[in-house]
Structures are given as C-alpha cells and as structure tokens.
Design a protein around this motif. Structure first.
Motif, PDB file in Angstrom:
ATOM      1  N   SER A  93       0.992  -1.412   0.219  1.00  0.00           N
ATOM      2  CA  SER A  93       0.149   0.058   0.136  1.00  0.00           C
ATOM      3  C   SER A  93       1.697   1.234  -0.169  1.00  0.00           C
ATOM      4  CB  SER A  93      -1.201  -0.292   1.211  1.00  0.00           C
ATOM      5  OG  SER A  93      -0.224   0.330   2.713  1.00  0.00           O
ATOM      6  N   ASP A 146       3.277   1.319   2.831  1.00  0.00           N
ATOM      7  CA  ASP A 146       3.301   0.573   3.143  1.00  0.00           C
ATOM      8  C   ASP A 146       5.648   1.376   2.724  1.00  0.00           C
ATOM      9  OD1 ASP A 146       2.648  -1.682   4.087  1.00  0.00           O
ATOM     10  OD2 ASP A 146       1.998  -2.551   2.596  1.00  0.00           O
ATOM     11  N   GLU A 161       3.423   2.555  -5.141  1.00  0.00           N
ATOM     12  CA  GLU A 161       1.852   1.452  -4.627  1.00  0.00           C
ATOM     13  C   GLU A 161       1.963   0.387  -5.597  1.00  0.00           C
ATOM     14  OE1 GLU A 161      -1.684   2.485  -3.339  1.00  0.00           O
ATOM     15  OE2 GLU A 161      -1.010   4.369  -3.648  1.00  0.00           O
ATOM     16  N   LYS A 180     -11.456  -7.335  -1.965  1.00  0.00           N
ATOM     17  CA  LYS A 180     -10.181  -6.564  -1.255  1.00  0.00           C
ATOM     18  C   LYS A 180      -9.564  -7.501  -0.723  1.00  0.00           C
ATOM     19  CE  LYS A 180      -7.256  -3.710   0.867  1.00  0.00           C
ATOM     20  NZ  LYS A 180      -6.531  -2.669  -0.239  1.00  0.00           N
ATOM     21  N   SER A 225      -4.513  -1.190   8.100  1.00  0.00           N
ATOM     22  CA  SER A 225      -4.445  -0.310   7.494  1.00  0.00           C
ATOM     23  C   SER A 225      -5.007  -0.876   5.623  1.00  0.00           C
ATOM     24  CB  SER A 225      -2.505  -0.080   6.803  1.00  0.00           C
ATOM     25  OG  SER A 225      -1.715  -1.619   6.385  1.00  0.00           O
ATOM     26  N   GLN A 226      -4.900  -1.878   5.325  1.00  0.00           N
ATOM     27  CA  GLN A 226      -5.342  -2.443   5.139  1.00  0.00           C
ATOM     28  C   GLN A 226      -6.957  -2.660   5.253  1.00  0.00           C
ATOM     29  OE1 GLN A 226      -3.511  -5.912   3.805  1.00  0.00           O
ATOM     30  NE2 GLN A 226      -2.100  -5.243   1.815  1.00  0.00           N
ATOM     31  N   GLU A 277      -9.226   0.426   4.487  1.00  0.00           N
ATOM     32  CA  GLU A 277      -9.203   1.142   3.620  1.00  0.00           C
ATOM     33  C   GLU A 277     -10.488   1.117   3.108  1.00  0.00           C
ATOM     34  OE1 GLU A 277      -6.025  -0.450   0.896  1.00  0.00           O
ATOM     35  OE2 GLU A 277      -4.220   0.726   1.301  1.00  0.00           O
TER      36      GLU A 277
END
Length: 579
Positions: free
Chosen positions: A224, A227, A237, A499, A519-520, A523
């Motif tokens: 991401s 990241d 990304e 996802k 973090s994912q 989103e």
C-alpha cells in the motif's frame, strides 16, 4: 617466541600497568570507543522491518519471519550480555582489561558475520547464534571492561567515570542508527514490480496472494501507499514479486562486523591499569557520615562471592532489572511504536525517515542521561537519583496512553511533540540507571571486586532483556489480534471478499499469512472509523509503570552492608593484601 605468544604476552595484566605520570584521561577515549561500538545494539529496531520482509522486501510475505520472532534476537543478545558479564567479570579482575577487550572485539564482530550467514540463508537460528549468543557474549565483556577500569582510575569521581564509559554505550545508536539506515538504503534493491492492483490478475490460495504472469502463478505481496512510505527507497504502490529484490540486511551485517572488530581491537590495546596504591593527586577518600548523599558510601570492601549473601545485592538487582525492563522493551520496538501510533494520523510527518531519526534521538538522550544523571549522583547521592527515576518515570509511562488516544481522536503535531518529550525524558533515566549502578555498587561494596560484582548484577539486565520485549510484544500481539477482528466486524463482507479474495470467515488464516493488516482494513472500513493502531501499546505502558513502583520500594529499603560481610572479616588475607 612465536607471534601468538608475543600477542598473548601483550594482553596480560602485568604488562599493562601504567608508568608514573600516566595521564588517566587517556583511558576515557578508548572506553567510549568500545561502548560506542557495542551500543549499536540499541539501534536493533531498525533491522526489524528489513528482517520481517526478506522475501517480500516492500511488505511481509507469508514465509517471512514475524515481528515477534525477530525482536527476540535483541533479547537474546541482552541475555548473553548479562551472562557473559557475570562469568567474565571475575576473569576480568584476573587478566586485565586488554585481554577481555580484545576477546570482546572478536565476539562482537564475529557475531555479525555469523548473523549475516543466517540472513543470507534465511536460517533464523544462525542470527540468534551469531548476533544473539556470540555477539551477546562480546557485549557483556565489552560492557564491564571499560567501567571497571575507569572506576579504578577515577575513585574521586565514580559517577562521572562510569557515566563517561556508559555514555558511549547509550550513544552507540546515535552513530549506529544513521549508519545502519544509510547502509540499508545503499544495499537495498527494489523487487520486481508488476503494476497496480487493478492492473494485475490476483488470486488467493491458503491465505497467500498470487498473480498470473505469462500463464504462471507467481507469489506476490501487495504494498500500500503506507507500506511504500516505510521503504528505504521510494516506489509506487501495487503488486511486487516475492523473492526478488534485497533488503540489504546481509551486506550491512558483514560491513558492521568488520568495522566494529577493527575499532574495538585498537581501543582494547590502549588500556592501562593503575599501579598498586595509586591514587589521584591531592585526593583523600570522603569521610563517612549520615548525610543523605554519603551514608551508603563505605570505606570497606566486600568479596565478590560474599556480595551474593547480602540483601543489598538483591535489592539492587531488582532496582536495575525493573528499571531496565521498563525501558528496554520500548527501545527494542521504538521505530515500530512511533510509526504505529502516529503514521495513521500524521502520515506526512511520521514516515520511515522520521522514525529513523526518532531512534537516533533516543540514542542522544540515552547517552546524555548516562552522563548527566551519573554526574548528578555524585552530588545528590545514588539512592536519591534512583528515586527520581522511579517516581517521575511511572508518571511519564502513565501519560503515554493518554497521548496515544489524543493522536487517534484529535490528530495534531502537539500530541507528537508530547510523546517525543515524554519518551526522551524516559530514555535519559533509562540510560542514567545503567551509568549510576556501578558507582552505587562501589559505594556499597567497595572497589576491590566492583567489576565482578557489577558483572553478576548484570544478570538483571539479562532478565530484563527477556521480560521487557516479552511483555511489550505479547501485549501488542494480543491487542493487534483483537483490533483486527473488531475492524473486520465493521467491514462489509462483500468489500472484504473483493479486497482479499477470501471471505471474512477465513480471517484468522489471512492474519496468519500476513495478508490482512490494519492499514488495509481501514481502506474499506466505514467512514468515520477510528484507526485503532495508536492504542496497541496502552496496556504495556500501564505494566511498565507498575514495575517502576516496585523498584522504588526496593530502592527505598536499601541500607549499608553489615560489618560481618566486609572482607576483613570474611577474607582477612585479602584485606591485608589490598591495603
């Protein structure tokens, strides 16, 4: 006489007795140089991201080592530091500082080289053996050698003397952190980039992500934007091929091993010991009185084996162990912690470069605290100095969860500044505790065997090296697992399936494969959902404050050693020889 025999002769204690007129201040640079080299252990947290991404490079792949498995390498090094100091401390008294200093150089430098083989072959046990066990033994010998030597050269300023040496240990990360960061970026190689997630055909099997490349399934990681902010070299990304690229960790280990060996060997051969009955000009030992400052200072001595029979040794053991536990767990994950707490709310400020600078500043304040607090202890007394550590420290640890909450609820630079200030004060006291303890021991047990007694007391550091990281990683892992499940419960199952390529029923499997992260999930979380990352360390801070309160009670109860333990009663022949 062979070359080996000549070298061995130059290492012995009787060949390094200083001649009349020797400038005792020449010992200080050599002591600081050795401690600067071994002090880079405090920059270990910079290696954590690289070691947990050896295959994925930009993000952790399924076969990469977990954070909880690599953080224990640091703990292993600290454990062996204490054990080597405990065993080698008495040997140091016999052979002198040059021999132990040279052996420490071989072990610390060699430990890096063995560890590099472990990284290159992806054998975690070799890193534990090299950096942790072999290198840790080098740490222990290199730690006590300069301290014991300087105490003998500076009987008039014990606190300042130990502060000089141990200041270097605290400052090791000040040099090590930017050096390691630079070398990691120098040797870093970006993995093969396949494109954005929307442009690549992805499938999920057993929690792992794969991409269809020319009719073949290739394991990949999804990096991401968050990241990529943490990588040494910026990049787009998207989807990257596992097993390509290089974090640079192997080459960094080789480079550091060679450099540290050379510097420490030169420093070890610079050591001298004072002649029998030597003392500084125009100095007389302080008279014992009942003042707060001097009432624990003794003009008698306690044999190294007899010290273990006194309650004072175990009270000081608790004092050191819990003070170290409270700080060492945080130091070991410092870079990860500040990123977890502030990256979600201040991504434009708290990036990889900021986190590396934070580790550097830890070293600056750790180093400064070692000199300032130990020097202050010459004036206010050792016991009062530790009272400051425990009372003020407990209050500061308790303030961190509040600051973390503010960072999540109301993101601002103010919260970041508060966190920075609080943790830096904590690290001055953490370093000050290390620097003051040798002088505290000399006050209570005398100087006859202070190096050996100090070495045995450092088993408290070994215990803290296990206890601190265990508490912080265990509580963090529990918190992380909890918030991942709580976040996933808020996410629309259809969005989750799209996802991650798997249903929410497979959450535990996806977490184990490192496919799902906070973090994912954020989103695809509903609008207004607060990022729970800053709260991962709250329970840990409460636990640390509790340990400091226990240490305060132990320090409060310390009294002078009873006369029956003094060497003139237990070993009269040694007492006569020491006069």
């Amino acid at each position: 006489m062979s070359l080996f025999d000549k070298l061995a002769a130059r290492l012995t204690k009787k060949h390094i007795i200083a001649k009349p007129g020797f400038n005792r201040w020449l010992i200080a640079p050599a002591s600081v140089a050795i401690h600067l080299c071994i002090g880079s252990v405090y920059a270990w947290s910079i290696f954590n991201p690289a070691l947990t991404k050896q295959f994925g490079v930009v993000a952790s792949a399924a076969d990469d080592w977990s954070f909880s498995s690599v953080v224990w390498i640091f703990s292993t090094a600290i454990v062996f530091l204490g054990l080597a100091a405990a065993i080698g401390g008495k040997w140091l008294e016999e052979v002198g500082p040059r021999a132990t200093g040279f052996l420490a150089a071989c072990l610390w430098g060699g430990g890096f080289l063995v560890g590099s083989i472990g990284i290159a072959t992806h054998e975690l046990w070799l890193i534990y053996l090299g950096y942790g066990a072999i290198g840790g033994c080098g740490l222990g010998l290199a730690y006590v050698t300069p301290v014991s030597t300087l105490i003998r050269w500076f009987p008039d300023r014990r606190g300042m003397a130990t502060g000089i040496a141990i200041m270097g240990f605290g400052g090791g990360a000040m040099i090590g952190a930017p050096l390691i960061t630079y070398l990691l970026s120098l040797y870093y190689q970006m993995p093969e980039y396949l494109g954005k997630v929307t442009d690549v055909n992805l499938i999920t099997e057993a929690g792992r992500r794969y991409a269809d490349v020319a009719g073949q399934q290739v394991e990949v990681v999804i990096a991401s934007a968050a990241d990529m902010l943490k990588t040494p070299v910026p990049g787009p990304e998207g989807v990257y091929v596992v097993g390509t690229g290089d974090t640079g960790a192997t080459s960094v280990f080789i480079t550091l091993g060679i450099v540290y060996f050379i510097v420490m060997t030169i420093a070890a051969f610079s050591f001298r010991v004072p002649a029998k009955d030597w003392k500084p000009e125009n100095w007389t030992p302080p008279a014992k009185n009942e003042s707060t400052k001097n009432r624990l200072i003794t003009d008698n001595h306690v044999h190294i084996d007899q010290a273990l029979k006194t309650p004072q040794f175990y009270q000081l053991w608790i004092v050191l162990c819990f003070n170290v536990t409270a700080g060492i767990g945080v130091i070991g994950v410092a870079k990860t912690m500040i990123t977890d707490i502030f990256s979600p709310s201040l991504p434009g400020i708290v990036d990889a470069s900021f986190a590396a600078t934070y580790v550097l500043m830890i070293s600056v304040f750790n180093m400064s605290g070692r000199f300032l607090w130990s020097t202050a202890s010459d004036y206010i007394g050792r016991k009062n100095t530790y009272h400051c550590f425990f009372v003020l420290g407990a209050l500061l640890y308790l303030s961190i969860p509040y600051i973390a909450t503010q960072a999540s609820v109301s993101p601002s630079v103010t919260a970041l500044v508060m966190f920075y200030a609080v943790t830096m004060i904590i690290f001055t006291m953490y370093g000050g505790g290390f620097a003051t303890i040798p002088a505290y021991l000399a006050d209570i047990f005398g100087t006859m065997h202070v190096g050996g007694i100090h070495g045995r007391l450092l088993t408290a550091w070994s215990t803290a090296g296990i206890l601190g990281p265990y508490v912080i990683t265990h509580l963090r892992e529990n918190s992380l697992n909890k918030v991942l499940h709580e976040l996933a419960a808020k996410v629309d199952p259809a969005a989750f399936l799209q996802k991650f390529g798997a249903s929410i029923d497979n959450l535990d499997q996806l977490i184990a494969a490192k496919t799902v992260s906070i973090s994912q999930l954020m989103e695809i979380a509903p609008a207004g959902t607060l990022d729970p990352t800053p709260s991962l360390y709250n329970s840990t801070m409460f636990a640390m404050a509790g340990l400091l309160i226990i240490a305060f009670i132990a320090n409060l109860s310390i009294r002078p050693v009873r006369d029956k333990h003094h060497v003139h009663n237990t070993h009269p022949e040694l007492a006569q020889e020491h006069k």
